[in-house]
Design an enzyme around this catalytic site. Structure first.
Site: not given
Lengths: 308, 152
Positions: A57-58, A86, A107, A135
């Protein structure tokens, strides 16, 4: 405050004036969106969404916000498909991605990752959640939702319920609410209490804070009940999770003793902490809250890009 | 202990005075002096002190302290005084001071802090000096008391 090029890393970097300014811009954009459907402030600009940890959703909210501003979006939604697998450092990933984009949303599972990204990048970086730390855009949209609903933030009583230990949304929200004249009820199982340093800080700033485990006792006092999910993924120990799982459920029975005007908020996703019956009541504000994410994130993208 | 003995026993070097009693070991660890490395090292522990009640004193021959080392000592001994000695005389004396920002000295105790995983210099902002409370620049957690000493 010049917003062009500014990073949005932590609610701690914001003043009350900043918060109110974002809210005003979001309100203006919401009105323009209602009138015109879509806008073109960010035409030709590219947003990179770097989601090292899943969040549907974000991510969709940021993508929707950028599209509604007339810009475009590139990015990834899990670290497993990137060069991080990697062994590439976060700094190198950011330095690479900024060559392709005008603004970065990140995020990341580690606390402080957004701060590091912001220090490395020349383009603005917006934190969409770093571990259990911050957040900030969720907080800004939470405050925007409260303001739109009550017409004010000062003078209201807010209960934060659930996982107050690991829940970054409630950490940021509590810190931001310290700018306002509010009463805060911190309602959680003993194991999931709000970290002491945050409670101390709130009290130092003059917020009236009450800590309790008793939801039913607190509910008649509240104007807003902000519910959070008990996040299994943040627990270092499964046994600790099982002890607190399902501690609270907000249902019609619990809401019987609430003010008629009480609004229930939730950053979503929910599991079983709000019964679906609540959705049909006037108390439910959580879907309206989701909608607020778009104008607030449009405001942040537009301001940091310098196009608003 | 007579005052003259405390400061004049080394011909050149640094005398760190007013260390809280029992913290001398941490000081020599910070200075990397737990192994013999040339000059004489003198330690006086649990010495009566007007300022602290009891204190430790560390005297390091032939060695002067960098600003970073002084800042580190300030974290565990905020009342410490540093005396620079040349030809048996104190040529400079100053109090240690906790700076507004502490970089590259402490390791963040939060195992999930990005500073423990990426190539970055640790940074802490001083939130309060009395009692000492630091906030990690990256993960924003605060540390106090023994956690600070444990993170050195």
């Amino acid at each position: 405050m010049d917003w062009k090029g500014r990073d949005v890393v932590s609610i701690r970097d914001f003043s009350k004036d900043d918060i109110e300014f974002v809210s005003k811009v979001a309100e203006r954009l919401e009105e323009e969106l209602n009138e015109r459907g879509s806008l073109d402030y960010a035409r030709g600009k590219i947003l990179a969404t770097l989601f090292f940890e899943p969040s549907t959703r974000t991510r969709l909210s940021f993508e929707s916000a950028m599209h509604r501003l007339g810009g475009s979006v590139i990015g990834f939604s899990s670290a497993s498909s990137t060069s991080v697998k990697k062994g590439e450092s976060l700094a190198d990933t950011i330095k690479t991605v900024e060559q392709y984009s005008d603004v970065i949303v990140i995020r990341h599972p580690m606390e402080g990752a957004a701060r590091l990204a912001a220090e490395v990048a020349e383009v603005p970086v917006i934190n969409a959640g770093d571990g259990s730390n911050q957040h900030p855009t969720q907080t800004l949209l939470d405050l925007y939702t409260i303001k739109k609903t009550f017409g004010k933030i000062d003078g209201i009583t807010i209960g934060l319920l659930g996982d107050l230990k690991y829940g970054r949304t409630v950490h940021s929200l509590a810190e931001a609410l310290a700018f306002y004249d509010v009463k805060l009820y911190l309602i959680s199982p003993e194991l999931l209490r709000m970290p002491r340093h945050i409670v101390d800080e709130l009290r130092e700033k003059g917020v009236k804070v009450y800590e309790t485990t008793d939801l039913e006792g607190a509910i008649p006092e509240l104007d807003v009940l902000y519910v959070t999910r008990i996040q299994r993924e943040r627990f270092p120990d499964e046994e600790e999770y099982l002890k607190v799982k399902g501690s609270y459920q907000v249902n019609l029975e619990v809401l019987k003793n609430a003010k008629e005007t009480l609004k229930v908020m939730h950053p979503l996703p929910r599991v079983d902490e709000i019964h679906p019956d609540v959705d049909k009541t006037e108390h439910a504000l959580y879907f309206r809250q989701v909608f607020s994410g778009v104008p607030v994130r449009m405001a942040l993208l537009g301001l940091t890009l310098g196009v608003l | 202990m007579p005052e003259s003995l405390k400061i004049e026993v080394i011909p050149e070097g640094t005398v760190i005075d007013h260390i809280p009693a029992g913290k001398w070991l941490k000081v020599i660890e910070i200075l990397g002096l737990t192994e013999p490395n040339g000059g004489t090292l003198l330690i006086a522990s649990n010495v009566p002190s007007k300022k602290l009640g009891r204190k430790d004193i560390v005297k390091v021959e032939g060695r002067y302290l960098s600003e970073e080392e002084v800042n580190k000592i300030a974290l565990i001994a905020p009342m410490a005084t540093v005396n620079i000695v040349k030809d048996y005389k104190i040529i400079e004396k100053f109090n240690v001071e906790i700076p507004d920002e502490i970089t590259g000295i402490l390791k963040c105790p939060n195992p999930n802090c990005v500073s423990n995983h990426e190539y970055v210099t640790s940074r802490f902002h001083v939130e309060s000096r009395e009692p000492l409370k630091l906030r990690c620049h990256y993960c924003e957690r605060t540390i106090e008391g023994e956690d600070i000493i444990g993170s050195l």
